[in-house]
Design a protein around this motif. Sequence first.
Motif, PDB file in Angstrom:
ATOM      1  N   SER A  98      24.452  31.019   4.225  1.00 40.92           N
ATOM      2  CA  SER A  98      24.668  32.457   4.325  1.00 40.92           C
ATOM      3  C   SER A  98      24.090  33.177   3.100  1.00 40.92           C
ATOM      4  CB  SER A  98      26.159  32.740   4.458  1.00 40.92           C
ATOM      5  OG  SER A  98      26.416  34.120   4.393  1.00 40.92           O
ATOM      6  N   GLU A  99      24.314  32.611   1.910  1.00 37.71           N
ATOM      7  CA  GLU A  99      23.753  33.207   0.700  1.00 37.71           C
ATOM      8  C   GLU A  99      22.231  33.208   0.744  1.00 37.71           C
ATOM      9  OE1 GLU A  99      25.303  31.308  -2.808  1.00 37.71           O
ATOM     10  OE2 GLU A  99      27.377  31.586  -2.163  1.00 37.71           O
ATOM     11  N   ALA A 100      21.643  32.098   1.226  1.00 39.49           N
ATOM     12  CA  ALA A 100      20.185  32.018   1.317  1.00 39.49           C
ATOM     13  C   ALA A 100      19.652  33.021   2.338  1.00 39.49           C
ATOM     14  CB  ALA A 100      19.767  30.604   1.689  1.00 39.49           C
ATOM     15  N   GLU A 101      20.341  33.159   3.479  1.00 39.10           N
ATOM     16  CA  GLU A 101      19.905  34.134   4.488  1.00 39.10           C
ATOM     17  C   GLU A 101      19.957  35.548   3.934  1.00 39.10           C
ATOM     18  OE1 GLU A 101      22.437  33.368   7.822  1.00 39.10           O
ATOM     19  OE2 GLU A 101      21.230  31.666   8.518  1.00 39.10           O
ATOM     20  N   VAL A 131      15.114  27.779   0.593  1.00 42.43           N
ATOM     21  CA  VAL A 131      15.930  28.482  -0.404  1.00 42.43           C
ATOM     22  C   VAL A 131      17.295  27.815  -0.518  1.00 42.43           C
ATOM     23  CG1 VAL A 131      17.095  30.659  -0.929  1.00 42.43           C
ATOM     24  CG2 VAL A 131      14.720  30.675  -0.171  1.00 42.43           C
ATOM     25  N   THR A 132      17.874  27.413   0.605  1.00 39.71           N
ATOM     26  CA  THR A 132      19.176  26.739   0.587  1.00 39.71           C
ATOM     27  C   THR A 132      19.091  25.431  -0.195  1.00 39.71           C
ATOM     28  OG1 THR A 132      19.716  27.668   2.744  1.00 39.71           O
ATOM     29  CG2 THR A 132      21.031  25.791   2.017  1.00 39.71           C
ATOM     30  N   GLN A 133      18.052  24.646   0.048  1.00 40.78           N
ATOM     31  CA  GLN A 133      17.890  23.387  -0.683  1.00 40.78           C
ATOM     32  C   GLN A 133      17.677  23.645  -2.168  1.00 40.78           C
ATOM     33  OE1 GLN A 133      14.718  21.384   1.358  1.00 40.78           O
ATOM     34  NE2 GLN A 133      16.051  20.657   2.999  1.00 40.78           N
ATOM     35  N   THR A 139      32.783  20.193   3.368  1.00 36.91           N
ATOM     36  CA  THR A 139      31.356  20.143   3.057  1.00 36.91           C
ATOM     37  C   THR A 139      30.578  21.077   3.964  1.00 36.91           C
ATOM     38  OG1 THR A 139      31.612  17.849   2.374  1.00 36.91           O
ATOM     39  CG2 THR A 139      29.378  18.605   2.803  1.00 36.91           C
ATOM     40  N   GLU A 140      30.938  21.100   5.261  1.00 36.24           N
ATOM     41  CA  GLU A 140      30.257  22.019   6.179  1.00 36.24           C
ATOM     42  C   GLU A 140      30.491  23.475   5.782  1.00 36.24           C
ATOM     43  OE1 GLU A 140      31.508  21.213  10.154  1.00 36.24           O
ATOM     44  OE2 GLU A 140      30.212  19.459  10.358  1.00 36.24           O
ATOM     45  N   THR A 141      31.713  23.797   5.352  1.00 33.75           N
ATOM     46  CA  THR A 141      32.015  25.156   4.910  1.00 33.75           C
ATOM     47  C   THR A 141      31.168  25.517   3.705  1.00 33.75           C
ATOM     48  OG1 THR A 141      34.290  24.893   5.682  1.00 33.75           O
ATOM     49  CG2 THR A 141      33.864  26.698   4.149  1.00 33.75           C
ATOM     50  N   TYR A 142      31.047  24.597   2.786  1.00 30.47           N
ATOM     51  CA  TYR A 142      30.221  24.811   1.595  1.00 30.47           C
ATOM     52  C   TYR A 142      28.763  25.018   1.996  1.00 30.47           C
ATOM     53  CZ  TYR A 142      27.893  23.653  -2.825  1.00 30.47           C
ATOM     54  OH  TYR A 142      27.105  23.667  -3.936  1.00 30.47           O
TER      55      TYR A 142
END
Length: 195
Positions: free
Chosen positions: A33-36, A67-69, A24-27
């Motif tokens: 990372s995608e949001a950044e 953005v991540t949320q 889950t942490e990796t996900y």
Amino acid sequence: MDSRSPATNDSGFDCDEARAHVVTETYDEELKSEAENAVDSLIDSETGEFKELLERPATKEAFTRVVTQAVMQLEQHRGPLPPPRQLFEYEQCLPGAAERIVAMAEKEQNHRHSTVDSFGEFRNQTLGHVKTRDARGQRLGASVCGGVICLCFYMVFEGNAVAAATLAGATLVGLAGVFVTRQLKSQSVDDDTDE
């Protein structure tokens, strides 16, 4: 203390809360990372006050979190299989799970296809029985009409023309009634299926 490794349980699977938490942490890290990356590309494309606002570390971090949320909430999937990312997570948590999930989906699809095929066969058999019944009814009706006509001719020959005419008239009215009732019944069935 338990001498087993923390990543195994009684059934021998490499799946426990610690490993699931790592997956889950990796996900979550991938999503962050995608949001950044998305925020950085937005900063590069923007000019003016909005760019200055996003370059502030606190604002950039808050915007990245939003953005991540949003990405986490918008990720949806429909179908018999989970999305590839979740399938990978199942496999990470329980080796062989992905293959079992795919096999389960294939088995369900085969069952669905066999059900549809058997329903098609049942429908074809039913239509065959209906056609046979209708043909039998038409042959029987033609035989009865032929018999009544022969009887009427015999009655006329014997001198009972009035009785022959009455019998022939009653038979014609009965046959007409059968055809009209069948026509009305088929029209009501068609109207029901159109609705």
